[in-house]
Motif scaffolding. Structure first.
Motif, PDB file in Angstrom:
ATOM      1  N   MET A  26     -48.308 101.901  21.052  1.00  0.00           N
ATOM      2  CA  MET A  26     -47.703 100.409  21.272  1.00  0.00           C
ATOM      3  C   MET A  26     -48.880  99.586  20.477  1.00  0.00           C
ATOM      4  O   MET A  26     -50.101  99.958  21.008  1.00  0.00           O
ATOM      5  CB  MET A  26     -47.872  99.936  22.753  1.00  0.00           C
ATOM      6  N   GLU A  27     -48.704  98.663  19.542  1.00  0.00           N
ATOM      7  CA  GLU A  27     -49.394  98.029  18.966  1.00  0.00           C
ATOM      8  C   GLU A  27     -49.843  96.573  19.834  1.00  0.00           C
ATOM      9  O   GLU A  27     -48.949  95.997  20.389  1.00  0.00           O
ATOM     10  CB  GLU A  27     -49.212  97.528  17.618  1.00  0.00           C
ATOM     11  N   VAL A  28     -51.197  96.497  19.990  1.00  0.00           N
ATOM     12  CA  VAL A  28     -51.628  95.258  20.549  1.00  0.00           C
ATOM     13  C   VAL A  28     -52.658  94.440  20.150  1.00  0.00           C
ATOM     14  O   VAL A  28     -53.416  95.131  19.144  1.00  0.00           O
ATOM     15  CB  VAL A  28     -52.357  95.643  22.058  1.00  0.00           C
ATOM     16  N   THR A  29     -52.425  93.416  19.979  1.00  0.00           N
ATOM     17  CA  THR A  29     -53.596  92.294  19.090  1.00  0.00           C
ATOM     18  C   THR A  29     -54.299  91.883  20.355  1.00  0.00           C
ATOM     19  O   THR A  29     -54.148  91.243  21.309  1.00  0.00           O
ATOM     20  CB  THR A  29     -52.647  91.004  18.735  1.00  0.00           C
ATOM     21  N   VAL A  30     -55.803  92.210  20.151  1.00  0.00           N
ATOM     22  CA  VAL A  30     -56.763  91.759  21.288  1.00  0.00           C
ATOM     23  C   VAL A  30     -57.830  90.639  20.334  1.00  0.00           C
ATOM     24  O   VAL A  30     -58.331  91.239  19.553  1.00  0.00           O
ATOM     25  CB  VAL A  30     -57.647  92.993  21.595  1.00  0.00           C
TER      26      VAL A  30
END
Length: 66
Positions: free
Chosen positions: A1-5
């Motif tokens: 899963m791609e997550v922008t932090v």
């Protein structure tokens, strides 16, 4: 899963997160302690031991002083 932090005011990174990873584990890429930040999803704090289930996470440094 791609997550922008997003570490507010400092950096934003796109991370590939494994299933079951926690919000606290996202902090390792920013070299910050869970004691000095709050992790926010939809502008609400989430526990660092909760599994990641959001695509965008904001990390805010806490201010202390006296």
């Amino acid at each position: 899963m791609e997550v922008t932090v997003e570490l507010v005011g400092e950096a934003t990174r796109e991370l590939d997160v494994e299933p079951g990873a926690t919000y606290g584990e996202l902090l390792a890429d920013f070299d910050v302690s869970p004691h000095e930040v709050s992790v926010l999803v939809d502008d609400r704090p989430v526990p660092e031991d909760q599994p990641v289930d959001a695509e965008h996470v904001r990390v805010v440094r806490l201010i202390k002083g006296g």
